[in-house]
Design a protein around this motif. Sequence first.
Motif, PDB file in Angstrom:
ATOM      1  N   UNK A 298     -75.667  40.109  28.147  1.00 13.02           N
ATOM      2  CA  UNK A 298     -76.279  39.866  29.454  1.00 13.02           C
ATOM      3  C   UNK A 298     -76.906  38.482  29.548  1.00 13.02           C
ATOM      4  N   UNK A 299     -77.085  37.811  28.400  1.00 13.01           N
ATOM      5  CA  UNK A 299     -77.766  36.520  28.362  1.00 13.01           C
ATOM      6  C   UNK A 299     -79.222  36.637  27.945  1.00 13.01           C
ATOM      7  N   UNK A 300     -79.791  37.835  28.018  1.00 16.06           N
ATOM      8  CA  UNK A 300     -81.181  38.045  27.596  1.00 16.06           C
ATOM      9  C   UNK A 300     -81.311  37.799  26.088  1.00 16.06           C
ATOM     10  N   UNK A 301     -82.409  37.202  25.687  1.00 17.72           N
ATOM     11  CA  UNK A 301     -82.676  36.986  24.267  1.00 17.72           C
ATOM     12  C   UNK A 301     -83.860  37.847  23.856  1.00 17.72           C
ATOM     13  N   UNK A 302     -83.645  38.638  22.827  1.00 16.14           N
ATOM     14  CA  UNK A 302     -84.685  39.497  22.265  1.00 16.14           C
ATOM     15  C   UNK A 302     -85.315  38.789  21.069  1.00 16.14           C
ATOM     16  N   UNK A 303     -86.639  38.809  21.023  1.00 10.87           N
ATOM     17  CA  UNK A 303     -87.379  38.322  19.869  1.00 10.87           C
ATOM     18  C   UNK A 303     -88.224  39.485  19.331  1.00 10.87           C
ATOM     19  N   UNK A 304     -88.071  39.788  18.064  1.00 11.75           N
ATOM     20  CA  UNK A 304     -88.823  40.872  17.430  1.00 11.75           C
ATOM     21  C   UNK A 304     -89.778  40.302  16.397  1.00 11.75           C
ATOM     22  N   UNK A 305     -90.862  41.064  16.103  1.00 15.31           N
ATOM     23  CA  UNK A 305     -91.921  40.577  15.237  1.00 15.31           C
ATOM     24  C   UNK A 305     -92.412  41.659  14.284  1.00 15.31           C
ATOM     25  N   UNK A 306     -92.741  41.253  13.084  1.00 16.88           N
ATOM     26  CA  UNK A 306     -93.549  42.065  12.189  1.00 16.88           C
ATOM     27  C   UNK A 306     -94.964  42.146  12.761  1.00 16.88           C
ATOM     28  N   UNK A 307     -95.603  43.304  12.622  1.00 22.01           N
ATOM     29  CA  UNK A 307     -96.976  43.449  13.122  1.00 22.01           C
ATOM     30  C   UNK A 307     -97.798  44.307  12.176  1.00 22.01           C
ATOM     31  N   UNK A 308     -99.102  44.331  12.403  1.00 20.54           N
ATOM     32  CA  UNK A 308    -100.003  45.204  11.653  1.00 20.54           C
ATOM     33  C   UNK A 308    -100.323  46.485  12.421  1.00 20.54           C
ATOM     34  N   UNK A 309     -99.641  46.688  13.540  1.00 21.20           N
ATOM     35  CA  UNK A 309     -99.965  47.803  14.426  1.00 21.20           C
ATOM     36  C   UNK A 309     -99.095  49.031  14.190  1.00 21.20           C
ATOM     37  N   UNK A 310     -98.192  48.978  13.204  1.00 19.80           N
ATOM     38  CA  UNK A 310     -97.357  50.136  12.907  1.00 19.80           C
ATOM     39  C   UNK A 310     -96.036  50.170  13.629  1.00 19.80           C
ATOM     40  N   UNK A 311     -95.797  49.204  14.520  1.00 20.62           N
ATOM     41  CA  UNK A 311     -94.548  49.153  15.277  1.00 20.62           C
ATOM     42  C   UNK A 311     -94.011  47.724  15.319  1.00 20.62           C
ATOM     43  N   UNK A 313     -92.917  44.673  17.321  1.00 15.46           N
ATOM     44  CA  UNK A 313     -93.199  44.150  18.653  1.00 15.46           C
ATOM     45  C   UNK A 313     -91.977  43.406  19.187  1.00 15.46           C
ATOM     46  N   UNK A 314     -91.874  43.325  20.536  1.00 12.91           N
ATOM     47  CA  UNK A 314     -90.726  42.716  21.184  1.00 12.91           C
ATOM     48  C   UNK A 314     -91.176  41.779  22.302  1.00 12.91           C
ATOM     49  N   UNK A 315     -90.431  40.694  22.466  1.00  8.11           N
ATOM     50  CA  UNK A 315     -90.597  39.795  23.608  1.00  8.11           C
ATOM     51  C   UNK A 315     -89.207  39.399  24.094  1.00  8.11           C
ATOM     52  N   UNK A 316     -89.080  39.103  25.384  1.00  9.50           N
ATOM     53  CA  UNK A 316     -87.775  38.799  25.982  1.00  9.50           C
ATOM     54  C   UNK A 316     -87.811  37.465  26.721  1.00  9.50           C
ATOM     55  N   UNK A 317     -86.682  36.784  26.667  1.00  7.04           N
ATOM     56  CA  UNK A 317     -86.500  35.542  27.438  1.00  7.04           C
ATOM     57  C   UNK A 317     -85.260  35.669  28.308  1.00  7.04           C
ATOM     58  N   UNK A 318     -85.394  35.210  29.550  1.00 10.71           N
ATOM     59  CA  UNK A 318     -84.278  35.239  30.498  1.00 10.71           C
ATOM     60  C   UNK A 318     -83.807  33.838  30.864  1.00 10.71           C
ATOM     61  N   UNK A 319     -84.324  32.821  30.185  1.00  8.02           N
ATOM     62  CA  UNK A 319     -83.939  31.438  30.511  1.00  8.02           C
ATOM     63  C   UNK A 319     -83.646  30.628  29.250  1.00  8.02           C
ATOM     64  N   UNK A 320     -82.876  31.251  28.355  1.00  4.38           N
ATOM     65  CA  UNK A 320     -82.380  30.563  27.162  1.00  4.38           C
ATOM     66  C   UNK A 320     -83.501  30.129  26.224  1.00  4.38           C
ATOM     67  N   UNK A 321     -84.563  30.943  26.185  1.00  2.00           N
ATOM     68  CA  UNK A 321     -85.621  30.721  25.208  1.00  2.00           C
ATOM     69  C   UNK A 321     -86.742  29.798  25.633  1.00  2.00           C
TER      70      UNK A 321
END
Length: 427
Positions: A298-311, A313-321
């Motif tokens: 779709x062109x969406x970029x997913x960014x995932x992260x290690x966290x201390x919260x037990x899950x 984390x995710x962030x998304x970009x719709x304009x090539x980062x």
Amino acid sequence: EETGITSLKEETGITSLKEETGITSLKEETGITSLKEETVITSLKEETGITSLKEETGITSLTRMNQKEQQLKNHHMKVTSPNISVTHHWVFQTNASLTYVHMSTIAKFSAGHVVTAFQASSISEGCNDQSIFISSSNDDGVTWSPVQFAQHDTYALWGPVLYVEPKAEILWLFYTASTEYQKREDPNCGGFGRSYPGGEVRFVTSKDRGKTWSQPRVILSFQAHGPVGKMTANPLIVTETGRWMLPYWQEPHTVYDKGIGAAGVLVSDDNGVSWVTYGSIHNNATWLIENTLFQYQSGEILQMFRSKAGFIYESWSHNNGETWATATPGRLLNPDSKVCLSAKATGNGAAVLAYNPSQTARRPLVLSQSFSRETGWQLFATLDKDSSCTYQYPTVLVSGDTIFTTYSADTRVGIKLAVATFYDYQQ
């Protein structure tokens, strides 16, 4: 009982499992004698929060779907796919000279030539003899060459990331170099001294598959956005526009660190000649580090992260980062340990994620796949699960119908490779 389905015939129109699928025995077809034994799932609701299969997936009739399509739709099922074989090989096992190894990376040239790199020390993590080592294989990871120095310096080196520039087959090595500002007092490193994680981001290149290297070049200094220490750990991706995108994060440790803890991306639109940064993703409740990237069709970029919260984390970009949404916790568990997305999709368009599905332990190590933001994640292979060891800090490489994953089998045991192969259909 768990899903509200009281009649298989009523729910799906199937009157005979044998008639619908040709399967007369679950044991005969898969070798599984107990679904509970194979998946360790006793409650669909307990495992996923799903109370209705129809409500979660929109499936009203299994007769409309073939077996493969069902696997893709039921993205919360935790069943290892029977069409995956997993083999294991040691890249490197610790010895008297190198007692600590960690943060491996992997890249592949054509014709079966695979290379890995990792950080290693004769004593412990962060000791200033910690350097980047490299090893190669000419048989798709079955056997490996003796390790050699790739880079070493006055202070500790961290987080190697390998990338093969496709047409030129130039090998790029990105890494973090500690500076005098990451110095820490620790008598347990002998005469080497010790450094905190972080520093400046550098790269070197090789035209002979890692035998010799160019001079290091700094692309993100300690002074930038701070000053504050920078770190790398996960693969560079190339977006659909040809943009190179390398995830990095900032991690303050000393009085010299003035910048905040945050994550972003280093971007190059000219094949590594020049670099700029985008994003300052942070959360006051947890650190967001060891970020990893994937671009969907779709062109969406997913960014995932290690966290201390037990899950995770995710962030998304719709304009090539160039801009990123606020990071939020997803459904996947995380024991405060690195996860890794594949830089490329599989042949059928899926992202692959390697991670530990736990909030407390860095085991087991599994692979899940996702076809879009909407479909979520489906676990399809368990790479390692022995309770006597941890399996941490994976890096994933997709190559045709094979998925290579390097990881630390404890940091005092060695770097291991799991090779997952799809053997009953072509991707």
